[in-house]
Design an enzyme around this catalytic site. Structure first.
Site, mmCIF file in Angstrom:
data_model
loop_
_atom_site.group_PDB
_atom_site.id
_atom_site.type_symbol
_atom_site.label_atom_id
_atom_site.label_comp_id
_atom_site.label_asym_id
_atom_site.label_seq_id
_atom_site.Cartn_x
_atom_site.Cartn_y
_atom_site.Cartn_z
ATOM 1 N N ARG A 61 0.815 -1.221 0.000
ATOM 2 C CA ARG A 61 0.000 0.000 0.000
ATOM 3 C C ARG A 61 0.845 1.266 0.000
ATOM 4 O O ARG A 61 0.401 2.319 -0.451
ATOM 5 C CB ARG A 61 -1.008 -0.024 1.151
ATOM 6 C CG ARG A 61 -2.099 -1.073 0.938
ATOM 7 C CD ARG A 61 -3.092 -1.134 2.075
ATOM 8 N NE ARG A 61 -2.500 -1.392 3.364
ATOM 9 C CZ ARG A 61 -2.248 -2.602 3.864
ATOM 10 N NH1 ARG A 61 -2.570 -3.673 3.183
ATOM 11 N NH2 ARG A 61 -1.704 -2.747 5.039
ATOM 12 N N GLU A 98 4.190 -7.270 14.256
ATOM 13 C CA GLU A 98 3.395 -7.468 15.455
ATOM 14 C C GLU A 98 2.939 -8.919 15.571
ATOM 15 O O GLU A 98 2.575 -9.385 16.635
ATOM 16 C CB GLU A 98 2.223 -6.493 15.553
ATOM 17 C CG GLU A 98 1.381 -6.240 14.358
ATOM 18 C CD GLU A 98 1.898 -5.254 13.316
ATOM 19 O OE1 GLU A 98 1.059 -4.771 12.568
ATOM 20 O OE2 GLU A 98 3.098 -4.985 13.198
#
Length: 174
Positions: A61, A98
């Site tokens: 993105r 994460e």
């Protein structure tokens, strides 16, 4: 258009890509020409005086915003990709996500020493991906003049990993 209007165009998707994650889907914003233009105008305004020579966009993105911002700023565009996706000689760096580990790569001739670089991605979460990207830029001798995001998830404290750089986020979720 304003930041509240942009927020209304971002869709939340629960449990994507893994359970417990609330994914901020920006495709609903990108399809709105006025909203997309507003985002690009706001981000470009912050860096027009910085004499950016190269915009680095992070897969995938970040390519959307990076390429468009490079055009707006009259700069070149450099893609930072996942390992094994670029032809030719690259430099790589591993980093923590994460929810796991990954690696990024950039062509070894993508940035020349001293070049003024703006690093861009759609979203700042924990900061690991951008921190890894900035390590690649520094290894090539680039001078980071800014780090830009459309969205920042402030509660994940990613900004702390990037505290040595001028950082701008357009939409901040506390």
């Amino acid at each position: 258009m304003d930041v509240a209007g942009l927020r209304a165009k971002i869709r939340d998707i629960k449990d994507f890509p893994t359970e417990g994650i609330l994914f901020k889907d920006i495709t609903t914003l990108l399809k709105d020409a006025r909203a997309f233009k507003y985002v690009l105008d706001q981000l470009a305004t912050d860096y027009i005086q910085s004499r950016v020579e190269v915009v680095v966009g992070i897969e995938s993105r970040g390519f959307i915003f990076g390429g468009a911002l490079a055009h707006e700023l009259g700069a070149g565009f450099v893609p930072v990709r996942k390992l094994g996706k670029l032809p030719g000689k690259t430099i790589e760096v591993e980093y923590e996500l994460e929810y796991g580990r990954d690696a990024l790569a950039v062509h070894e001739d993508a940035i020349t020493p001293g070049q003024r670089v703006l690093a861009v991605d759609d979203l700042l979460a924990t900061g690991g991906t951008m921190a890894a990207t900035l390590r690649l830029v520094q290894q090539l001798g680039g001078k980071v003049v800014g780090v830009a995001f459309m969205i920042e998830l402030a509660f994940l404290k990613g900004r702390e990993k990037l505290k040595d750089y001028p950082l701008h986020s357009l939409i901040v979720y506390e």
